[in-house]
Design a protein around this motif. Structure first.
Motif, PDB file in Angstrom:
ATOM      1  N   ARG A  28       0.826  -1.211   0.000  1.00  0.00           N
ATOM      2  CA  ARG A  28       0.000   0.000   0.000  1.00  0.00           C
ATOM      3  C   ARG A  28       0.860   1.261   0.000  1.00  0.00           C
ATOM      4  O   ARG A  28       0.504   2.271  -0.625  1.00  0.00           O
ATOM      5  N   TYR A  31       2.044   1.559  -3.558  1.00  0.00           N
ATOM      6  CA  TYR A  31       0.910   2.001  -4.376  1.00  0.00           C
ATOM      7  C   TYR A  31       0.758   3.517  -4.296  1.00  0.00           C
ATOM      8  O   TYR A  31       0.690   4.211  -5.318  1.00  0.00           O
ATOM      9  N   ASN A  32       0.703   4.043  -3.082  1.00  0.00           N
ATOM     10  CA  ASN A  32       0.495   5.480  -2.901  1.00  0.00           C
ATOM     11  C   ASN A  32       1.699   6.298  -3.369  1.00  0.00           C
ATOM     12  O   ASN A  32       1.547   7.398  -3.916  1.00  0.00           O
ATOM     13  N   LYS A  51      -7.097   6.925  -7.121  1.00  0.00           N
ATOM     14  CA  LYS A  51      -7.091   7.495  -5.775  1.00  0.00           C
ATOM     15  C   LYS A  51      -6.181   6.674  -4.864  1.00  0.00           C
ATOM     16  O   LYS A  51      -5.962   5.483  -5.105  1.00  0.00           O
ATOM     17  N   VAL A  53      -4.921   4.529  -1.509  1.00  0.00           N
ATOM     18  CA  VAL A  53      -5.563   3.508  -0.685  1.00  0.00           C
ATOM     19  C   VAL A  53      -5.133   3.722   0.765  1.00  0.00           C
ATOM     20  O   VAL A  53      -4.046   4.243   1.025  1.00  0.00           O
ATOM     21  N   THR A  57      -4.722  -1.494   7.782  1.00  0.00           N
ATOM     22  CA  THR A  57      -5.581  -2.642   7.508  1.00  0.00           C
ATOM     23  C   THR A  57      -5.151  -3.802   8.391  1.00  0.00           C
ATOM     24  O   THR A  57      -3.971  -4.076   8.561  1.00  0.00           O
ATOM     25  N   SER A  64      -9.362  -6.890   2.438  1.00  0.00           N
ATOM     26  CA  SER A  64      -9.097  -5.477   2.686  1.00  0.00           C
ATOM     27  C   SER A  64      -9.346  -4.611   1.462  1.00  0.00           C
ATOM     28  O   SER A  64      -9.146  -3.405   1.518  1.00  0.00           O
ATOM     29  N   GLU A  65      -9.806  -5.194   0.355  1.00  0.00           N
ATOM     30  CA  GLU A  65      -9.995  -4.441  -0.877  1.00  0.00           C
ATOM     31  C   GLU A  65     -11.421  -3.944  -1.057  1.00  0.00           C
ATOM     32  O   GLU A  65     -11.756  -3.394  -2.100  1.00  0.00           O
ATOM     33  N   LEU A  68     -12.562  -0.681  -3.135  1.00  0.00           N
ATOM     34  CA  LEU A  68     -11.581  -0.303  -4.148  1.00  0.00           C
ATOM     35  C   LEU A  68     -12.094  -0.650  -5.541  1.00  0.00           C
ATOM     36  O   LEU A  68     -12.809  -1.635  -5.733  1.00  0.00           O
ATOM     37  N   GLN A  72      -7.674  -0.130  -8.949  1.00  0.00           N
ATOM     38  CA  GLN A  72      -6.938  -0.002  -7.693  1.00  0.00           C
ATOM     39  C   GLN A  72      -6.485  -1.369  -7.193  1.00  0.00           C
ATOM     40  O   GLN A  72      -5.338  -1.547  -6.784  1.00  0.00           O
ATOM     41  N   SER A  73      -7.399  -2.322  -7.192  1.00  0.00           N
ATOM     42  CA  SER A  73      -7.081  -3.671  -6.704  1.00  0.00           C
ATOM     43  C   SER A  73      -5.984  -4.318  -7.536  1.00  0.00           C
ATOM     44  O   SER A  73      -5.071  -4.961  -6.996  1.00  0.00           O
ATOM     45  N   LEU A  76      -2.615  -2.695  -6.731  1.00  0.00           N
ATOM     46  CA  LEU A  76      -2.175  -3.125  -5.410  1.00  0.00           C
ATOM     47  C   LEU A  76      -1.642  -4.548  -5.457  1.00  0.00           C
ATOM     48  O   LEU A  76      -0.612  -4.871  -4.850  1.00  0.00           O
TER      49      LEU A  76
END
Length: 279
Positions: A28, A31-32, A51, A53, A57, A64-65, A68, A72-73, A76
């Motif tokens: 994560r 990802y960000n 966007k 995430v 979590t 945890s998705e 999303l 996004q998924s 990730l």
């Protein structure tokens, strides 16, 4: 007599190897951190920016998705499989915790491959990387990724001629280094990279006791300046003519396409080296 209280020593960041149990959080963070990167958005064939995430979590990865989007998924999952691949082939994943609360999330993460290590077809399959790549980019994105890696390998080969190295695998390799967006401006990635190089410095390779070089590649001007501050120097670069905007997003209008010709030159692959003499 001076009765003034002694000053407390300055708080320092904490460097350590990451445990496999942290990989969901690290995926994560990656990802960000890479949301603005043009190459990631180009590989995924995006028309608009994804966007961020959440970092917190306590659920298994799939559970945890919730909430999303598919894009996004898939992105990730691409980072999850990348972390799995790095561990599977004998690489290391390390983090830096910002000064202050030792229980706060890592501020930066690095994936490091020792000399002589590279992904094998078996590892690419077992880690789930190939499947996640297909989900991530589809047929078009997978082709773009492979094209990017092919041109990068060519650039390394051309740049290493005359230096005595057959490929980047003759040295250690910085697969990924990234800063969590919440910690930007603290130079944590640079400090983590320096710490990792220090670990490398303590080991010797070769009959003469010399240390293997460190290689990395980047597509950003800012990142290149950071690496140069650590001691890397550029070996070579290659421009890529790609019809996307400055964030790697698809152009939606013919006017945008005609006005992007000059902007195509901004998309540049760079390969860099930190030689043993600079360590």
């Amino acid at each position: 007599m001076d009765d003034a209280p002694a000053e407390s020593p300055p708080l320092l960041p904490t460097f350590r190897h990451a445990d496999v149990s942290e990989d969901e959080l690290l995926a994560r963070i990656l990802y960000n951190a890479f949301l603005p990167n043009w190459d990631m958005n180009w590989w995924q064939n995006l028309g608009e920016q994804l966007k961020p995430v959440p970092l917190t979590t306590t659920l298994p990865a799939r559970q945890s998705e919730e909430g999303l989007s598919t894009s996004q998924s898939n992105r990730l999952d691409f980072y999850r499989s990348t972390l799995t691949l790095v561990r599977l082939i004998g690489g290391t994943i390390s983090v830096v915790i910002p000064p202050g609360d030792p229980l706060q999330p890592p501020g930066a993460v690095i994936c490091w491959l020792p000399p002589g290590i590279s992904p094998t077809p078996y590892a690419l399959l077992r880690s789930g990387f190939l499947l996640s790549l297909l989900r991530f980019g589809g047929i078009v994105g997978t082709f773009r990724f492979l094209y990017f890696e092919y041109t990068l390998a060519q650039l390394y080969s051309r740049s290493l001629i005359g230096l005595g190295y057959a490929s980047r695998h003759d040295g250690a390799f910085v697969q990924i280094v990234a800063t969590s967006p919440a910690c930007r401006g603290q130079q944590l990635s640079a400090r983590l990279l320096q710490w990792q190089i220090e670990q490398h410095r303590r080991s010797s390779y070769g009959d003469d006791g010399s240390r293997a070089p460190v290689f990395l590649d980047t597509t950003g001007d800012y990142q290149q300046r950071v690496y140069e501050g650590v001691g890397f120097r550029e070996l070579g670069r290659r421009g890529l003519g790609i019809e996307v905007d400055g964030n790697g997003l698809k152009l939606k209008r013919s006017r945008e396409r005609s006005e992007t010709e000059e902007g195509l030159r901004r998309f540049v692959q760079r390969v860099m080296i930190l030689e043993s003499s600079a360590m």
